[in-house]
Design a protein around this motif. Structure first.
Motif, mmCIF file in Angstrom:
data_model
loop_
_atom_site.group_PDB
_atom_site.id
_atom_site.type_symbol
_atom_site.label_atom_id
_atom_site.label_comp_id
_atom_site.label_asym_id
_atom_site.label_seq_id
_atom_site.Cartn_x
_atom_site.Cartn_y
_atom_site.Cartn_z
ATOM 1 N N ASP A 57 23.079 25.087 26.143
ATOM 2 C CA ASP A 57 22.081 25.343 25.115
ATOM 3 C C ASP A 57 21.221 26.477 25.662
ATOM 4 O O ASP A 57 20.406 26.273 26.558
ATOM 5 N N LEU A 58 21.441 27.665 25.160
ATOM 6 C CA LEU A 58 20.758 28.846 25.684
ATOM 7 C C LEU A 58 19.247 28.777 25.473
ATOM 8 O O LEU A 58 18.481 29.186 26.340
ATOM 9 N N ASP A 59 18.817 28.264 24.332
ATOM 10 C CA ASP A 59 17.384 28.189 24.042
ATOM 11 C C ASP A 59 16.666 27.219 24.971
ATOM 12 O O ASP A 59 15.542 27.464 25.394
ATOM 13 N N ALA A 60 17.311 26.099 25.285
ATOM 14 C CA ALA A 60 16.689 25.085 26.145
ATOM 15 C C ALA A 60 17.012 25.319 27.620
ATOM 16 O O ALA A 60 16.527 24.581 28.472
ATOM 17 N N ALA A 61 17.846 26.314 27.931
ATOM 18 C CA ALA A 61 18.276 26.590 29.313
ATOM 19 C C ALA A 61 18.838 25.335 29.955
ATOM 20 O O ALA A 61 18.434 24.916 31.031
ATOM 21 N N ARG A 62 19.808 24.728 29.267
ATOM 22 C CA ARG A 62 20.388 23.468 29.717
ATOM 23 C C ARG A 62 21.907 23.579 29.642
ATOM 24 O O ARG A 62 22.450 24.201 28.737
ATOM 25 N N VAL A 63 22.591 22.969 30.618
ATOM 26 C CA VAL A 63 24.046 22.957 30.614
ATOM 27 C C VAL A 63 24.550 21.594 31.083
ATOM 28 O O VAL A 63 23.952 20.969 31.960
ATOM 29 N N TYR A 64 25.634 21.133 30.463
ATOM 30 C CA TYR A 64 26.342 19.918 30.868
ATOM 31 C C TYR A 64 27.792 20.318 31.033
ATOM 32 O O TYR A 64 28.353 20.955 30.144
ATOM 33 N N GLY A 65 28.404 19.949 32.154
ATOM 34 C CA GLY A 65 29.782 20.350 32.370
ATOM 35 C C GLY A 65 30.570 19.323 33.152
ATOM 36 O O GLY A 65 30.022 18.340 33.660
ATOM 37 N N SER A 66 31.864 19.590 33.246
ATOM 38 C CA SER A 66 32.741 18.713 34.011
ATOM 39 C C SER A 66 33.979 19.494 34.430
ATOM 40 O O SER A 66 34.307 20.520 33.845
ATOM 41 N N TYR A 67 34.628 18.975 35.452
ATOM 42 C CA TYR A 67 35.899 19.540 35.885
ATOM 43 C C TYR A 67 36.651 18.513 36.724
ATOM 44 O O TYR A 67 36.071 17.575 37.250
ATOM 45 N N SER A 85 16.184 5.998 42.543
ATOM 46 C CA SER A 85 15.375 6.099 41.331
ATOM 47 C C SER A 85 15.597 7.414 40.570
ATOM 48 O O SER A 85 15.022 7.614 39.501
ATOM 49 N N PHE A 86 16.450 8.287 41.106
ATOM 50 C CA PHE A 86 16.732 9.569 40.470
ATOM 51 C C PHE A 86 17.162 9.342 39.024
ATOM 52 O O PHE A 86 18.042 8.530 38.740
ATOM 53 N N ARG A 87 16.538 10.049 38.102
ATOM 54 C CA ARG A 87 16.834 9.887 36.682
ATOM 55 C C ARG A 87 18.041 10.736 36.280
ATOM 56 O O ARG A 87 18.130 11.896 36.630
ATOM 57 N N VAL A 88 18.954 10.139 35.567
ATOM 58 C CA VAL A 88 20.074 10.875 34.988
ATOM 59 C C VAL A 88 19.770 11.046 33.499
ATOM 60 O O VAL A 88 19.004 10.260 32.931
ATOM 61 N N PRO A 89 20.323 12.060 32.858
ATOM 62 C CA PRO A 89 19.907 12.369 31.485
ATOM 63 C C PRO A 89 20.079 11.231 30.485
ATOM 64 O O PRO A 89 19.300 11.086 29.576
ATOM 65 N N GLY A 90 21.132 10.415 30.633
ATOM 66 C CA GLY A 90 21.360 9.355 29.661
ATOM 67 C C GLY A 90 21.986 9.851 28.370
ATOM 68 O O GLY A 90 22.005 9.147 27.376
ATOM 69 N N TYR A 91 22.497 11.066 28.376
ATOM 70 C CA TYR A 91 23.184 11.646 27.232
ATOM 71 C C TYR A 91 24.052 12.789 27.747
ATOM 72 O O TYR A 91 24.024 13.111 28.929
ATOM 73 N N GLU A 121 20.857 24.628 45.249
ATOM 74 C CA GLU A 121 21.393 25.930 44.834
ATOM 75 C C GLU A 121 21.806 25.869 43.366
ATOM 76 O O GLU A 121 22.672 25.101 42.981
ATOM 77 N N GLY A 122 21.141 26.628 42.546
ATOM 78 C CA GLY A 122 21.459 26.663 41.123
ATOM 79 C C GLY A 122 20.783 25.568 40.319
ATOM 80 O O GLY A 122 20.855 25.561 39.104
ATOM 81 N N GLY A 123 20.160 24.596 40.988
ATOM 82 C CA GLY A 123 19.456 23.532 40.281
ATOM 83 C C GLY A 123 20.364 22.554 39.564
ATOM 84 O O GLY A 123 19.989 21.965 38.558
ATOM 85 N N PHE A 124 21.562 22.348 40.094
ATOM 86 C CA PHE A 124 22.517 21.447 39.454
ATOM 87 C C PHE A 124 22.429 20.038 40.034
ATOM 88 O O PHE A 124 22.134 19.864 41.212
ATOM 89 N N GLU A 140 19.013 21.227 33.953
ATOM 90 C CA GLU A 140 18.000 21.437 32.927
ATOM 91 C C GLU A 140 16.929 22.289 33.568
ATOM 92 O O GLU A 140 16.096 21.803 34.303
ATOM 93 N N ARG A 141 17.021 23.563 33.309
ATOM 94 C CA ARG A 141 16.102 24.511 33.935
ATOM 95 C C ARG A 141 14.803 24.573 33.146
ATOM 96 O O ARG A 141 14.806 24.602 31.934
ATOM 97 N N LYS A 142 13.721 24.591 33.876
ATOM 98 C CA LYS A 142 12.393 24.644 33.222
ATOM 99 C C LYS A 142 11.984 26.067 33.009
ATOM 100 O O LYS A 142 12.277 26.954 33.684
#
Length: 142
Positions: A57-67, A85-91, A121-124, A140-142
């Motif tokens: 999502d370019l507007d939200a600067a967010r990416v979800y991926g897999s490989y 306690s690390f939060r995962v997106p849940g979606y 590195e890369g905020g992933f 999810e980049r701020k």
């Protein structure tokens, strides 16, 4: 009347998110299109990665991926275990495992057999399902 229609169209275009869904058979194909440099694929993906998919999502600067990959050496070199306690997106996109979409913390995912890593590195953030040799990631980049 024409002015009202024109303004409505402009507002509709401005409010629309630009979502990109991509698939690559292997890492070389993704590299040819500079997906790592563009920040949509982590820089530490294993060379044998295949079935690479991401939704950005370019507007939200967010990416979800897999490989798919049985090689997690690069991940372990660049990423570290997260706190329980690390939060995962849940979606996530439709191809994300239901476990990822239904779970809110790292400890819950670990209980289901996943390994949860945070990569500076890369905020992933990365979730590994070793039994299937599959890696899920998001940023999810701020």
């Amino acid at each position: 009347m024409i002015l009202v229609v024109t303004i409505s169209v402009l507002f509709a275009a401005c409010g629309r998110n630009e979502i990109q869904v991509r698939h690559f058979d292997n890492l070389e194909a993704a590299k040819r299109e500079q997906m790592i440099e563009k920040g949509w694929i982590p820089p530490f993906v294993a060379p044998d990665a295949r079935h690479i998919e991401f939704e950005s999502d370019l507007d939200a600067a967010r990416v979800y991926g897999s490989y798919a990959s049985g090689n997690t050496t690069m991940l372990r070199k660049h990423c570290s275990n997260t706190a329980d306690s690390f939060r995962v997106p849940g979606y996530g996109p439709k191809w994300f495992q239901d476990d990822l979409k239904e779970t809110s913390t790292a400890v819950k995912l670990r209980g289901k057999g996943y390994e949860v890593l945070c990569c500076d590195e890369g905020g992933f953030n990365v979730v590994i399902l070793s039994s299937r040799q599959f890696v899920y990631y998001w940023s999810e980049r701020k």
